[in-house]
Design a protein around this motif. Structure first.
Motif, PDB file in Angstrom:
ATOM      1  N   SER A 298       0.921  -1.141  -0.109  1.00  0.00           N
ATOM      2  CA  SER A 298      -0.183   0.070  -0.217  1.00  0.00           C
ATOM      3  C   SER A 298       0.932   1.126  -0.071  1.00  0.00           C
ATOM      4  CB  SER A 298      -0.939  -0.168   0.977  1.00  0.00           C
ATOM      5  OG  SER A 298      -1.603  -1.109   1.271  1.00  0.00           O
ATOM      6  N   TYR A 299       1.970   1.462  -0.741  1.00  0.00           N
ATOM      7  CA  TYR A 299       3.010   2.457  -0.833  1.00  0.00           C
ATOM      8  C   TYR A 299       2.179   3.657  -1.462  1.00  0.00           C
ATOM      9  CZ  TYR A 299       2.409   0.550  -5.765  1.00  0.00           C
ATOM     10  OH  TYR A 299       1.714   0.074  -6.809  1.00  0.00           O
ATOM     11  N   TYR A 300       0.903   3.600  -1.798  1.00  0.00           N
ATOM     12  CA  TYR A 300       0.229   4.931  -2.312  1.00  0.00           C
ATOM     13  C   TYR A 300      -0.509   5.654  -0.964  1.00  0.00           C
ATOM     14  CZ  TYR A 300      -2.811   0.694  -2.680  1.00  0.00           C
ATOM     15  OH  TYR A 300      -3.500  -0.302  -2.486  1.00  0.00           O
ATOM     16  N   TYR A 301      -0.367   5.042   0.443  1.00  0.00           N
ATOM     17  CA  TYR A 301      -1.016   5.746   1.343  1.00  0.00           C
ATOM     18  C   TYR A 301       0.046   6.598   2.070  1.00  0.00           C
ATOM     19  CZ  TYR A 301      -5.220   2.969   0.668  1.00  0.00           C
ATOM     20  OH  TYR A 301      -6.375   2.546   0.209  1.00  0.00           O
ATOM     21  N   THR A 302      -0.136   7.728   2.570  1.00  0.00           N
ATOM     22  CA  THR A 302       0.762   8.478   3.291  1.00  0.00           C
ATOM     23  C   THR A 302       1.016   7.772   4.621  1.00  0.00           C
ATOM     24  OG1 THR A 302      -1.117   9.742   4.229  1.00  0.00           O
ATOM     25  CG2 THR A 302      -0.184  10.743   2.253  1.00  0.00           C
ATOM     26  N   HIS A 303       0.172   7.021   5.157  1.00  0.00           N
ATOM     27  CA  HIS A 303       0.291   6.638   6.598  1.00  0.00           C
ATOM     28  C   HIS A 303       1.143   5.333   6.409  1.00  0.00           C
ATOM     29  CE1 HIS A 303      -3.276   4.179   5.363  1.00  0.00           C
ATOM     30  NE2 HIS A 303      -2.484   2.836   5.697  1.00  0.00           N
ATOM     31  N   GLU A 304       1.732   4.847   5.247  1.00  0.00           N
ATOM     32  CA  GLU A 304       2.859   3.916   5.267  1.00  0.00           C
ATOM     33  C   GLU A 304       4.263   4.462   5.291  1.00  0.00           C
ATOM     34  OE1 GLU A 304       0.028   0.760   5.128  1.00  0.00           O
ATOM     35  OE2 GLU A 304       2.049   0.678   5.035  1.00  0.00           O
ATOM     36  N   TYR A 305       4.328   5.820   5.294  1.00  0.00           N
ATOM     37  CA  TYR A 305       5.539   6.495   5.450  1.00  0.00           C
ATOM     38  C   TYR A 305       6.067   6.959   6.942  1.00  0.00           C
ATOM     39  CZ  TYR A 305       5.681   5.638   0.313  1.00  0.00           C
ATOM     40  OH  TYR A 305       5.411   5.137  -0.807  1.00  0.00           O
ATOM     41  N   ASP A 306       7.248   6.761   7.036  1.00  0.00           N
ATOM     42  CA  ASP A 306       7.568   7.193   8.464  1.00  0.00           C
ATOM     43  C   ASP A 306       8.284   8.475   8.668  1.00  0.00           C
ATOM     44  OD1 ASP A 306       8.528   3.968   8.035  1.00  0.00           O
ATOM     45  OD2 ASP A 306       6.940   4.332   9.817  1.00  0.00           O
ATOM     46  N   TYR A 307       9.041   8.852   7.500  1.00  0.00           N
ATOM     47  CA  TYR A 307       9.784  10.248   7.507  1.00  0.00           C
ATOM     48  C   TYR A 307       9.403  11.186   6.301  1.00  0.00           C
ATOM     49  CZ  TYR A 307      12.533   7.133  10.096  1.00  0.00           C
ATOM     50  OH  TYR A 307      13.041   6.158  11.166  1.00  0.00           O
ATOM     51  N   TRP A 308       9.147  12.215   6.542  1.00  0.00           N
ATOM     52  CA  TRP A 308       8.799  13.415   5.392  1.00  0.00           C
ATOM     53  C   TRP A 308       9.718  14.465   5.115  1.00  0.00           C
ATOM     54  CZ3 TRP A 308       4.587  12.368   2.204  1.00  0.00           C
ATOM     55  CH2 TRP A 308       3.680  11.640   2.544  1.00  0.00           C
ATOM     56  N   GLY A 309       9.881  14.912   4.022  1.00  0.00           N
ATOM     57  CA  GLY A 309      10.821  16.057   3.627  1.00  0.00           C
ATOM     58  C   GLY A 309       9.902  17.329   3.924  1.00  0.00           C
ATOM     59  N   GLN A 310      10.447  18.551   3.664  1.00  0.00           N
ATOM     60  CA  GLN A 310       9.633  19.749   3.944  1.00  0.00           C
ATOM     61  C   GLN A 310       8.724  20.254   2.774  1.00  0.00           C
ATOM     62  OE1 GLN A 310      12.683  19.623   2.759  1.00  0.00           O
ATOM     63  NE2 GLN A 310      13.116  21.313   1.248  1.00  0.00           N
ATOM     64  N   GLY A 311       8.955  19.542   1.605  1.00  0.00           N
ATOM     65  CA  GLY A 311       8.080  19.986   0.538  1.00  0.00           C
ATOM     66  C   GLY A 311       8.894  20.895  -0.582  1.00  0.00           C
ATOM     67  N   THR A 312       8.738  20.933  -1.725  1.00  0.00           N
ATOM     68  CA  THR A 312       9.216  21.915  -2.611  1.00  0.00           C
ATOM     69  C   THR A 312       8.098  22.413  -3.734  1.00  0.00           C
ATOM     70  OG1 THR A 312      10.839  22.389  -4.285  1.00  0.00           O
ATOM     71  CG2 THR A 312       9.907  20.228  -4.253  1.00  0.00           C
ATOM     72  N   GLN A 313       7.799  23.697  -3.889  1.00  0.00           N
ATOM     73  CA  GLN A 313       6.858  24.114  -4.671  1.00  0.00           C
ATOM     74  C   GLN A 313       7.166  23.803  -6.192  1.00  0.00           C
ATOM     75  OE1 GLN A 313       3.732  25.669  -3.873  1.00  0.00           O
ATOM     76  NE2 GLN A 313       3.239  25.257  -6.020  1.00  0.00           N
ATOM     77  N   VAL A 314       6.010  23.402  -6.865  1.00  0.00           N
ATOM     78  CA  VAL A 314       6.057  23.306  -8.384  1.00  0.00           C
ATOM     79  C   VAL A 314       4.993  23.825  -8.808  1.00  0.00           C
ATOM     80  CG1 VAL A 314       5.695  21.781 -10.308  1.00  0.00           C
ATOM     81  CG2 VAL A 314       7.477  21.060  -8.332  1.00  0.00           C
ATOM     82  N   SER A 315       5.208  24.897  -9.662  1.00  0.00           N
ATOM     83  CA  SER A 315       4.213  25.663 -10.387  1.00  0.00           C
ATOM     84  C   SER A 315       4.122  25.662 -11.898  1.00  0.00           C
ATOM     85  CB  SER A 315       4.356  27.293  -9.872  1.00  0.00           C
ATOM     86  OG  SER A 315       4.047  27.275  -8.390  1.00  0.00           O
ATOM     87  N   VAL A 316       3.124  25.412 -12.635  1.00  0.00           N
ATOM     88  CA  VAL A 316       3.108  25.038 -14.051  1.00  0.00           C
ATOM     89  C   VAL A 316       2.164  26.279 -14.389  1.00  0.00           C
ATOM     90  CG1 VAL A 316       2.843  23.651 -15.729  1.00  0.00           C
ATOM     91  CG2 VAL A 316       3.629  22.762 -13.691  1.00  0.00           C
ATOM     92  N   SER A 317       2.828  27.164 -15.190  1.00  0.00           N
ATOM     93  CA  SER A 317       1.813  28.111 -15.854  1.00  0.00           C
ATOM     94  C   SER A 317       1.091  27.490 -17.486  1.00  0.00           C
ATOM     95  CB  SER A 317       2.442  29.426 -16.214  1.00  0.00           C
ATOM     96  OG  SER A 317       3.686  29.386 -16.965  1.00  0.00           O
ATOM     97  N   SER A 318       0.004  27.901 -17.756  1.00  0.00           N
ATOM     98  CA  SER A 318      -0.664  27.603 -19.034  1.00  0.00           C
ATOM     99  C   SER A 318      -0.194  28.641 -19.932  1.00  0.00           C
ATOM    100  CB  SER A 318      -2.076  27.563 -18.647  1.00  0.00           C
ATOM    101  OG  SER A 318      -2.426  28.876 -18.045  1.00  0.00           O
TER     102      SER A 318
END
Length: 124
Positions: free
Chosen positions: A104-124
């Motif tokens: 069930s690798y597609y569930y967030t609760h299967e993961y123990d450690y997380w990064g801080q995130g990085t923003q991706v913005s795609v303009s049309s």
């Protein structure tokens, strides 16, 4: 285990970005690395996953054929190559690490450690 993402930014539709996720600490504990995205006002959702040792990869249907996950074990880093980007790909992207195998690798609760995130913005 600490995870640090990089590589986000602003790109036009059809363009490409490569995200990196550098792991440090007790990386021997990692079994699977996952990528998730979270758009404003929405829940975090699965994008891709890669097995830390064997390299098997899994993708969400929405990114299959456009995104590719890879790893460099010597650098303790995983990558998410994103091609043919669409405005709907705009989100904060997170990498995550799981200590045990799970189908069930597609569930967030299967993961123990997380990064801080990085923003991706795609303009049309």
């Amino acid at each position: 285990v600490q995870l640090v993402e990089s590589g986000g930014g602003l790109v036009q539709a059809g363009g490409s970005l490569r995200l990196s996720c550098a792991a440090s600490g007790r990386t021997f504990r990692i079994y699977t690395m996952g990528w998730f995205l979270q758009a404003p006002g929405k829940e975090r959702e699965f994008v891709a996953a890669i097995c830390w040792s064997g390299g098997s990869t899994y993708y969400a249907y929405s990114v299959k054929g456009r995104f590719t996950s890879s790893r460099d074990n010597a650098k303790n880093t995983v990558y998410l190559q994103m091609n043919s980007l669409k405005p709907e790909d705009t989100a904060v992207y997170y990498c995550a690490a799981a200590r045990q195998y799970s189908s069930s690798y597609y569930y967030t609760h299967e993961y123990d450690y997380w990064g801080q995130g990085t923003q991706v913005s795609v303009s049309s």
